[in-house]
Design a protein around this motif. Sequence first.
Motif, PDB file in Angstrom:
ATOM      1  N   SER A 188       6.285 -43.978 -12.635  1.00 18.05           N
ATOM      2  CA  SER A 188       5.019 -44.133 -13.345  1.00 18.05           C
ATOM      3  C   SER A 188       4.990 -43.150 -14.498  1.00 18.05           C
ATOM      4  CB  SER A 188       3.838 -43.908 -12.390  1.00 18.05           C
ATOM      5  OG  SER A 188       3.847 -42.575 -11.892  1.00 18.05           O
ATOM      6  N   LEU A 189       3.988 -43.281 -15.351  1.00 18.91           N
ATOM      7  CA  LEU A 189       3.852 -42.427 -16.518  1.00 18.91           C
ATOM      8  C   LEU A 189       2.729 -41.419 -16.291  1.00 18.91           C
ATOM      9  CD1 LEU A 189       4.080 -45.257 -19.194  1.00 18.91           C
ATOM     10  CD2 LEU A 189       5.866 -43.595 -18.634  1.00 18.91           C
ATOM     11  N   VAL A 190       2.956 -40.180 -16.699  1.00 17.59           N
ATOM     12  CA  VAL A 190       1.920 -39.150 -16.588  1.00 17.59           C
ATOM     13  C   VAL A 190       1.403 -38.884 -17.990  1.00 17.59           C
ATOM     14  CG1 VAL A 190       1.320 -36.873 -15.734  1.00 17.59           C
ATOM     15  CG2 VAL A 190       3.133 -38.171 -14.601  1.00 17.59           C
ATOM     16  N   THR A 191       0.226 -39.432 -18.271  1.00 23.17           N
ATOM     17  CA  THR A 191      -0.338 -39.331 -19.614  1.00 23.17           C
ATOM     18  C   THR A 191      -1.848 -39.189 -19.503  1.00 23.17           C
ATOM     19  OG1 THR A 191      -0.410 -40.405 -21.787  1.00 23.17           O
ATOM     20  CG2 THR A 191      -0.443 -41.855 -19.866  1.00 23.17           C
ATOM     21  N   GLY A 192      -2.548 -39.272 -20.603  1.00 25.97           N
ATOM     22  CA  GLY A 192      -4.000 -39.165 -20.576  1.00 25.97           C
ATOM     23  C   GLY A 192      -4.513 -38.022 -21.438  1.00 25.97           C
ATOM     24  N   ALA A 193      -5.801 -37.754 -21.314  1.00 25.30           N
ATOM     25  CA  ALA A 193      -6.481 -36.800 -22.189  1.00 25.30           C
ATOM     26  C   ALA A 193      -5.959 -35.384 -22.066  1.00 25.30           C
ATOM     27  CB  ALA A 193      -7.988 -36.822 -21.905  1.00 25.30           C
ATOM     28  N   THR A 194      -5.410 -35.021 -20.910  1.00 24.92           N
ATOM     29  CA  THR A 194      -4.915 -33.656 -20.727  1.00 24.92           C
ATOM     30  C   THR A 194      -3.526 -33.437 -21.326  1.00 24.92           C
ATOM     31  OG1 THR A 194      -4.000 -34.200 -18.544  1.00 24.92           O
ATOM     32  CG2 THR A 194      -6.265 -33.316 -18.613  1.00 24.92           C
ATOM     33  N   ALA A 195      -2.866 -34.497 -21.768  1.00 26.40           N
ATOM     34  CA  ALA A 195      -1.523 -34.369 -22.345  1.00 26.40           C
ATOM     35  C   ALA A 195      -1.620 -33.663 -23.696  1.00 26.40           C
ATOM     36  CB  ALA A 195      -0.867 -35.738 -22.489  1.00 26.40           C
ATOM     37  N   ASP A 196      -1.175 -32.419 -23.744  1.00 25.25           N
ATOM     38  CA  ASP A 196      -1.350 -31.582 -24.926  1.00 25.25           C
ATOM     39  C   ASP A 196      -0.203 -31.733 -25.923  1.00 25.25           C
ATOM     40  OD1 ASP A 196      -3.051 -29.075 -25.925  1.00 25.25           O
ATOM     41  OD2 ASP A 196      -0.926 -28.643 -26.292  1.00 25.25           O
ATOM     42  N   HIS A 197       1.031 -31.590 -25.439  1.00 25.86           N
ATOM     43  CA  HIS A 197       2.169 -31.729 -26.347  1.00 25.86           C
ATOM     44  C   HIS A 197       3.456 -31.963 -25.565  1.00 25.86           C
ATOM     45  CE1 HIS A 197       2.262 -27.399 -25.314  1.00 25.86           C
ATOM     46  NE2 HIS A 197       3.572 -27.495 -25.480  1.00 25.86           N
ATOM     47  N   VAL A 198       4.418 -32.564 -26.254  1.00 26.21           N
ATOM     48  CA  VAL A 198       5.754 -32.777 -25.691  1.00 26.21           C
ATOM     49  C   VAL A 198       6.582 -31.530 -25.950  1.00 26.21           C
ATOM     50  CG1 VAL A 198       7.838 -34.197 -25.736  1.00 26.21           C
ATOM     51  CG2 VAL A 198       5.586 -35.257 -26.109  1.00 26.21           C
ATOM     52  N   VAL A 199       7.214 -31.020 -24.930  1.00 29.33           N
ATOM     53  CA  VAL A 199       7.988 -29.785 -25.028  1.00 29.33           C
ATOM     54  C   VAL A 199       9.132 -29.953 -26.038  1.00 29.33           C
ATOM     55  CG1 VAL A 199       9.453 -28.152 -23.769  1.00 29.33           C
ATOM     56  CG2 VAL A 199       7.407 -29.117 -22.672  1.00 29.33           C
ATOM     57  N   GLY A 200       9.217 -28.990 -26.968  1.00 29.17           N
ATOM     58  CA  GLY A 200      10.316 -28.964 -27.918  1.00 29.17           C
ATOM     59  C   GLY A 200      10.235 -29.961 -29.045  1.00 29.17           C
ATOM     60  N   MET A 201       9.111 -30.652 -29.197  1.00 36.77           N
ATOM     61  CA  MET A 201       8.977 -31.670 -30.235  1.00 36.77           C
ATOM     62  C   MET A 201       8.050 -31.165 -31.340  1.00 36.77           C
ATOM     63  SD  MET A 201       7.875 -35.708 -29.749  1.00 36.77           S
ATOM     64  CE  MET A 201       9.360 -36.070 -28.791  1.00 36.77           C
ATOM     65  N   ASP A 202       8.323 -31.586 -32.573  1.00 39.67           N
ATOM     66  CA  ASP A 202       7.435 -31.276 -33.683  1.00 39.67           C
ATOM     67  C   ASP A 202       6.010 -31.689 -33.326  1.00 39.67           C
ATOM     68  OD1 ASP A 202       6.933 -30.900 -36.768  1.00 39.67           O
ATOM     69  OD2 ASP A 202       6.118 -32.872 -36.246  1.00 39.67           O
ATOM     70  N   PRO A 203       5.018 -30.832 -33.592  1.00 37.22           N
ATOM     71  CA  PRO A 203       3.637 -31.135 -33.176  1.00 37.22           C
ATOM     72  C   PRO A 203       3.114 -32.490 -33.637  1.00 37.22           C
ATOM     73  CG  PRO A 203       3.795 -28.844 -33.830  1.00 37.22           C
ATOM     74  CD  PRO A 203       5.120 -29.476 -34.161  1.00 37.22           C
ATOM     75  N   ALA A 204       3.364 -32.844 -34.883  1.00 36.28           N
ATOM     76  CA  ALA A 204       2.871 -34.124 -35.398  1.00 36.28           C
ATOM     77  C   ALA A 204       3.570 -35.291 -34.704  1.00 36.28           C
ATOM     78  CB  ALA A 204       3.064 -34.193 -36.908  1.00 36.28           C
ATOM     79  N   GLU A 205       4.885 -35.159 -34.517  1.00 40.24           N
ATOM     80  CA  GLU A 205       5.643 -36.205 -33.828  1.00 40.24           C
ATOM     81  C   GLU A 205       5.211 -36.315 -32.369  1.00 40.24           C
ATOM     82  OE1 GLU A 205      10.312 -37.317 -32.729  1.00 40.24           O
ATOM     83  OE2 GLU A 205       9.845 -35.566 -33.976  1.00 40.24           O
ATOM     84  N   SER A 206       4.964 -35.163 -31.757  1.00 44.94           N
ATOM     85  CA  SER A 206       4.505 -35.135 -30.370  1.00 44.94           C
ATOM     86  C   SER A 206       3.172 -35.854 -30.223  1.00 44.94           C
ATOM     87  CB  SER A 206       4.370 -33.680 -29.904  1.00 44.94           C
ATOM     88  OG  SER A 206       3.653 -33.581 -28.699  1.00 44.94           O
ATOM     89  N   ARG A 207       2.217 -35.535 -31.113  1.00 49.43           N
ATOM     90  CA  ARG A 207       0.894 -36.162 -31.027  1.00 49.43           C
ATOM     91  C   ARG A 207       0.985 -37.666 -31.218  1.00 49.43           C
ATOM     92  NH1 ARG A 207      -2.295 -34.514 -28.075  1.00 49.43           N
ATOM     93  NH2 ARG A 207      -2.285 -36.670 -27.375  1.00 49.43           N
ATOM     94  N   ALA A 208       1.826 -38.084 -32.157  1.00 48.95           N
ATOM     95  CA  ALA A 208       1.980 -39.514 -32.421  1.00 48.95           C
ATOM     96  C   ALA A 208       2.561 -40.225 -31.205  1.00 48.95           C
ATOM     97  CB  ALA A 208       2.871 -39.723 -33.645  1.00 48.95           C
TER      98      ALA A 208
END
Length: 268
Positions: A188-208
């Motif tokens: 399953s996928l762990v996502t939702g409103a609490t998902a702040d950022h992807v580890v090690g990814m550019d912030p803009a790319e992570s948010r997208a």
Amino acid sequence: MIESKALSPSLGVEFTGVTDPLNGAFLHRCVEALTWRGVLLVRGLHLDDEQQLAFSRSLGDVVTLRGQEIFPISVNPAKSRTAKYLKGAFHWHLDGTSDDVPIKAATLTARHVATVGGGTEFASTYAAYDNLPDKDRERYENLRVVHSFEASQRLVNPHPTQKELAGWRTVPSHEMALVWHRRDGRRSLVTGATADHVVGMDPAESRALLDELLEWTTQERFRYAHGWAVGDLVVWDNTGILHRALPYAEDSERLLHRTTIVGDEAFA
């Protein structure tokens, strides 16, 4: 005679003909429904608090917080001490992403309903994963995401005071895999409103990426919207089902009583 029907193609079961929610055969069907369909509904059951607790205990241990096992769910401050924070529930989320072991399930019974709005939507993160294109499965497989209470609260209050920010940050952030490999072999996928950022990814790319993933997971074919009537009982598998409340007025009479079932499977 107890009968059942699907709430939507991807999730949910509605039971009818339920006269005794503690009947062993019915409870077995509830466990099966939660495992494979994620959400169960019994309309007009009208459980009181003791009956709701007895039913909840048949599913597992019930969370106690400040001596309470029944929690009032309302954005009306006169009805709930946590009304201010519950506005974050208007956004898709899993409960317990700041914990190593999230809660297993939750039950809600409707005591009063909103005149306008106030429904609850559910979306299956199992179905969302199962239907991902192969290229996206490969893309997400090894990603890790940091979840935080702050991320969800900023959706409600994007300009907090220092005191509010300090309060949010007393809840620890938590890093976990984006793809949860479940002990029964499913994913399953762990996502939702609490998902702040992807580890090690550019912030803009992570948010997208996180926004794209949430949009995928909550598309119409993976979700069910429940319009509440007084007496309804709804139970959902918190580990595989995102949920959110649909907006309603702060002075609404809407009041749901909730119980929370202790979890038994850690995030990956």
